[in-house]
Design an enzyme around this catalytic site. Structure first.
Site, PDB file in Angstrom:
ATOM      1  N   ARG A   8       0.462  -0.965   0.009  1.00  0.00           N
ATOM      2  CA  ARG A   8      -0.444   0.067  -0.077  1.00  0.00           C
ATOM      3  C   ARG A   8       0.907   1.133   0.190  1.00  0.00           C
ATOM      4  NH1 ARG A   8      -4.478  -0.330   4.629  1.00  0.00           N
ATOM      5  NH2 ARG A   8      -4.911   1.630   3.893  1.00  0.00           N
ATOM      6  N   HIS A   9       0.440   2.299  -0.395  1.00  0.00           N
ATOM      7  CA  HIS A   9       0.996   3.526  -0.131  1.00  0.00           C
ATOM      8  C   HIS A   9       1.316   3.931   1.155  1.00  0.00           C
ATOM      9  CE1 HIS A   9      -2.349   5.435   0.840  1.00  0.00           C
ATOM     10  NE2 HIS A   9      -3.070   4.906   0.226  1.00  0.00           N
ATOM     11  N   ASN A  15      -5.905   8.900   5.315  1.00  0.00           N
ATOM     12  CA  ASN A  15      -5.512   7.993   6.353  1.00  0.00           C
ATOM     13  C   ASN A  15      -5.487   8.052   7.517  1.00  0.00           C
ATOM     14  OD1 ASN A  15      -2.763   6.072   4.003  1.00  0.00           O
ATOM     15  ND2 ASN A  15      -5.564   6.201   4.744  1.00  0.00           N
ATOM     16  N   ARG A  60      -0.272   9.671  -3.954  1.00  0.00           N
ATOM     17  CA  ARG A  60      -0.036   9.238  -2.537  1.00  0.00           C
ATOM     18  C   ARG A  60       0.906   7.729  -3.057  1.00  0.00           C
ATOM     19  NH1 ARG A  60      -5.553   8.445  -2.839  1.00  0.00           N
ATOM     20  NH2 ARG A  60      -6.783   6.936  -1.688  1.00  0.00           N
ATOM     21  N   GLU A  80      -7.466   3.410  -6.309  1.00  0.00           N
ATOM     22  CA  GLU A  80      -9.169   3.407  -5.493  1.00  0.00           C
ATOM     23  C   GLU A  80     -10.059   3.448  -5.886  1.00  0.00           C
ATOM     24  OE1 GLU A  80      -8.846   1.169  -3.382  1.00  0.00           O
ATOM     25  OE2 GLU A  80      -8.577   1.953  -1.194  1.00  0.00           O
ATOM     26  N   HIS A 145      -3.335   0.589  -3.492  1.00  0.00           N
ATOM     27  CA  HIS A 145      -4.359   0.827  -2.603  1.00  0.00           C
ATOM     28  C   HIS A 145      -5.336   0.144  -1.400  1.00  0.00           C
ATOM     29  CE1 HIS A 145      -4.253   5.078  -3.924  1.00  0.00           C
ATOM     30  NE2 HIS A 145      -3.915   4.368  -5.440  1.00  0.00           N
TER      31      HIS A 145
HETATM   32  O1  F6P Z   1      -9.244   3.871   4.068  1.00  0.00           O
HETATM   33  C1  F6P Z   1      -8.876   4.107   3.680  1.00  0.00           C
HETATM   34  C2  F6P Z   1      -8.885   3.386   1.881  1.00  0.00           C
HETATM   35  O2  F6P Z   1      -8.064   2.946   0.667  1.00  0.00           O
HETATM   36  C3  F6P Z   1     -10.117   4.105   1.365  1.00  0.00           C
HETATM   37  O3  F6P Z   1      -9.860   5.006   0.453  1.00  0.00           O
HETATM   38  C4  F6P Z   1     -11.381   3.383   0.699  1.00  0.00           C
HETATM   39  O4  F6P Z   1     -12.463   4.155   0.240  1.00  0.00           O
HETATM   40  C5  F6P Z   1     -10.882   2.129   1.892  1.00  0.00           C
HETATM   41  O5  F6P Z   1      -9.879   1.880   1.932  1.00  0.00           O
HETATM   42  C6  F6P Z   1     -11.321   0.786   1.076  1.00  0.00           C
HETATM   43  O6  F6P Z   1     -11.414   0.295   2.357  1.00  0.00           O
HETATM   44  P1  F6P Z   1     -13.206  -0.579   2.157  1.00  0.00           P
HETATM   45  O7  F6P Z   1     -13.212  -1.403   1.312  1.00  0.00           O
HETATM   46  O8  F6P Z   1     -13.418  -1.709   3.679  1.00  0.00           O
HETATM   47  O9  F6P Z   1     -14.272   0.581   2.950  1.00  0.00           O
END
Ligand code: F6P
Length: 193
Positions: A8-9, A15, A60, A80, A145
């Protein structure tokens, strides 16, 4: 044998604030991870300088690759999971503003598609060309991501769609996968920061 590397970044400002999506810069800790990466790679990976680095087009992931001298490629397909109307909100705000959506996602996280955004199923589909290319490449490090790496990791480790959205892909860790006949051998290299 050929290896595939995922990271991951580094920790981003979003975050730290618990916000979804966006295109924020790295936090101080995230920048430390970026600075530690060259040594982490050269310690654990033979011919680390010959790795090709794939990032998304987000700041990022590009900033995380910044100190690596390697050949780099930025893929939009690695951006992402698009959270649409939930972008830049906290999970609490999503629950408040879109309670029905929040419940639907909880019920079927793999298939739930954000309003104006994507589902994990959508992401798996958009990653197909990335996976096809990855299968043809020598050693590649993908700096990506959370949701994206869950999809790629699940593909190589044969995890089910049900488990995929809950896989743990921690920050500040490089995952090494060595493809075998049926599944991959895995090692993880973590930076303590
Ligand atoms: O929180 C970091 C992240 O990469 C968000 O940008 C993204 O929406 C999320 O995680 C994805 O994780 P989940 O599908 O569990 O919400």
């Amino acid at each position: 044998p050929r290896n595939i590397y995922f990271s991951r970044h580094g920790e981003s400002l979003f975050n730290v604030m618990g916000l979804l999506g966006g295109d924020s810069e790295l936090s101080a800790r995230g920048k430390q991870y970026a600075r530690a990466l060259p040594e982490l790679l050269s310690t654990h990976i033979p011919n680390a300088d010959r790795l090709t680095i794939w990032t998304s087009t987000k700041k990022r992931t590009i900033a995380t690759a910044k100190h690596l001298p390697n050949k780099k490629l930025a893929w939009q397909a690695l951006d992402e999971l698009e959270a649409g109307k939930a972008d830049a909100l906290t999970y609490e705000q999503v629950e408040e503003q879109f309670p029905e959506d929040f419940a639907k996602r909880d019920n079927d996280k793999y298939n739930y598609r954000y309003q104006d955004g994507e589902s994990y199923r959508d992401v798996v589909q958009r990653l197909e060309p990335v996976i096809m290319d990855l299968e043809r490449q020598d050693n590649v490090l993908i700096i990506g991501h959370q949701a994206i790496l869950r999809c790629l990791y699940a593909y190589f480790m044969n995890h089910s769609f049900e488990r995929l959205p809950y896989l743990k892909i921690p920050l500040h860790t490089v995952i090494q996968l060595t493809p075998g006949a049926y599944t991959c051998e895995e090692r993880r290299f973590k930076v303590d920061i």
